[in-house]
Design a protein around this motif. Sequence first.
Motif, PDB file in Angstrom:
ATOM      1  N   LYS A   2     -22.064  66.501 -15.913  1.00 44.53           N
ATOM      2  CA  LYS A   2     -22.750  67.743 -16.281  1.00 44.53           C
ATOM      3  C   LYS A   2     -22.941  67.770 -17.794  1.00 44.53           C
ATOM      4  CE  LYS A   2     -20.172  70.179 -12.768  1.00 44.53           C
ATOM      5  NZ  LYS A   2     -18.951  69.359 -12.928  1.00 44.53           N
ATOM      6  N   ASN A   3     -24.123  68.095 -18.218  1.00 46.21           N
ATOM      7  CA  ASN A   3     -24.423  68.156 -19.643  1.00 46.21           C
ATOM      8  C   ASN A   3     -24.346  69.584 -20.159  1.00 46.21           C
ATOM      9  OD1 ASN A   3     -24.845  65.438 -19.878  1.00 46.21           O
ATOM     10  ND2 ASN A   3     -27.058  65.571 -19.620  1.00 46.21           N
ATOM     11  N   ILE A   4     -23.615  69.739 -21.259  1.00 42.92           N
ATOM     12  CA  ILE A   4     -23.564  71.028 -21.949  1.00 42.92           C
ATOM     13  C   ILE A   4     -24.375  70.877 -23.227  1.00 42.92           C
ATOM     14  CG2 ILE A   4     -22.048  72.712 -23.069  1.00 42.92           C
ATOM     15  CD1 ILE A   4     -19.728  71.414 -21.407  1.00 42.92           C
ATOM     16  N   ALA A  33     -17.803  66.686 -17.278  1.00 44.27           N
ATOM     17  CA  ALA A  33     -18.784  67.318 -18.153  1.00 44.27           C
ATOM     18  C   ALA A  33     -18.608  66.824 -19.583  1.00 44.27           C
ATOM     19  CB  ALA A  33     -18.610  68.836 -18.108  1.00 44.27           C
ATOM     20  N   VAL A  35     -20.307  67.441 -23.847  1.00 43.85           N
ATOM     21  CA  VAL A  35     -21.258  68.102 -24.737  1.00 43.85           C
ATOM     22  C   VAL A  35     -22.331  67.063 -25.065  1.00 43.85           C
ATOM     23  CG1 VAL A  35     -21.607  69.253 -26.940  1.00 43.85           C
ATOM     24  CG2 VAL A  35     -19.486  69.651 -25.645  1.00 43.85           C
ATOM     25  N   PRO A  85     -29.653  70.084 -19.330  1.00 49.02           N
ATOM     26  CA  PRO A  85     -28.382  70.804 -19.339  1.00 49.02           C
ATOM     27  C   PRO A  85     -28.023  71.477 -18.015  1.00 49.02           C
ATOM     28  CG  PRO A  85     -30.057  72.137 -20.398  1.00 49.02           C
ATOM     29  CD  PRO A  85     -30.703  70.811 -20.078  1.00 49.02           C
ATOM     30  N   LEU A  87     -25.478  73.579 -18.415  1.00 52.44           N
ATOM     31  CA  LEU A  87     -25.065  74.836 -19.057  1.00 52.44           C
ATOM     32  C   LEU A  87     -25.536  74.828 -20.513  1.00 52.44           C
ATOM     33  CD1 LEU A  87     -23.344  77.462 -18.987  1.00 52.44           C
ATOM     34  CD2 LEU A  87     -21.370  76.066 -19.638  1.00 52.44           C
ATOM     35  N   VAL A  89     -24.955  76.767 -24.073  1.00 52.60           N
ATOM     36  CA  VAL A  89     -23.908  77.587 -24.686  1.00 52.60           C
ATOM     37  C   VAL A  89     -24.370  78.046 -26.069  1.00 52.60           C
ATOM     38  CG1 VAL A  89     -21.561  77.503 -25.622  1.00 52.60           C
ATOM     39  CG2 VAL A  89     -22.062  76.387 -23.434  1.00 52.60           C
ATOM     40  N   ARG A 108     -27.390  80.078 -16.349  1.00 53.05           N
ATOM     41  CA  ARG A 108     -26.714  78.927 -16.979  1.00 53.05           C
ATOM     42  C   ARG A 108     -26.825  78.991 -18.500  1.00 53.05           C
ATOM     43  NH1 ARG A 108     -30.783  74.136 -16.932  1.00 53.05           N
ATOM     44  NH2 ARG A 108     -32.688  75.185 -16.349  1.00 53.05           N
ATOM     45  N   VAL A 186     -15.964  78.260 -20.697  1.00 55.96           N
ATOM     46  CA  VAL A 186     -16.896  77.177 -20.349  1.00 55.96           C
ATOM     47  C   VAL A 186     -16.318  76.367 -19.191  1.00 55.96           C
ATOM     48  CG1 VAL A 186     -17.910  75.009 -21.169  1.00 55.96           C
ATOM     49  CG2 VAL A 186     -17.958  77.044 -22.632  1.00 55.96           C
ATOM     50  N   LEU A 190     -17.893  75.883 -15.388  1.00 56.80           N
ATOM     51  CA  LEU A 190     -18.194  74.571 -14.789  1.00 56.80           C
ATOM     52  C   LEU A 190     -17.457  74.391 -13.464  1.00 56.80           C
ATOM     53  CD1 LEU A 190     -17.991  72.503 -18.077  1.00 56.80           C
ATOM     54  CD2 LEU A 190     -20.057  72.873 -16.727  1.00 56.80           C
TER      55      LEU A 190
END
Length: 196
Positions: A2-4, A33, A35, A85, A87, A89, A108, A186, A190
Amino acid sequence: MKNIVILISGGGSNMAAIVKAAESERWAARLDARVAAVISNKADAGGLAIARGQGIPTSVVSHKDFASREEFDAALAREVDVHAPTLVVLAGFMRILTPWFVTRYAGRLINIHPSLLPAFPGLNTHRRAIEAGCRVAGVTVHEVTVELDHGPILAQAAVPVLPDDTPDALAARVLAQEHRVYPRAVADWLRRADTN
Ligand code: GAR
């Protein structure tokens, strides 16, 4: 994986706290996940150097290069979408986003705000809390919705307002809690995304 994607405008201490948590073995393995990118609307944001130092791709989309909010948000979304992404942030991202941008990332897109929302949306939260005679202040992590600083609350932490507090002293006390609360919020987000 998962990309933040984290959006910043300044010092990036909340971004750094999330990056640190994301790099902890437990977090990365359990949540799968990372960043993926840090994007700033200001080229001189101190957080960009911190992110680069951690080997995280960074980019700048300057609001000054665009004639309208709509054009800026379209360019920002193009840059965000490069990183696919899960998510997005907001961590000290100091631009008001258009309804179009908020809707594009609905569900998201999360933000941290330095007050106990719904008290004190907007700017100068610490000075306003002191002037209002509040005995507690704090921080809120919330989902971003079209109305500024009003989305569903995901996490909060409170700190005392001390006699003779200054806005700066209170801000420092709140910021310490932000660094604790935001990485957890965060991670919780997730984890929930995994079970949905
Ligand atoms: C933080 O205190 C954050 O809550 C606030 O800006 C600061 C950014 O610090 N955000 C807002 O006021 C959003 N309206 P940082 O760049 O060191 O994370």
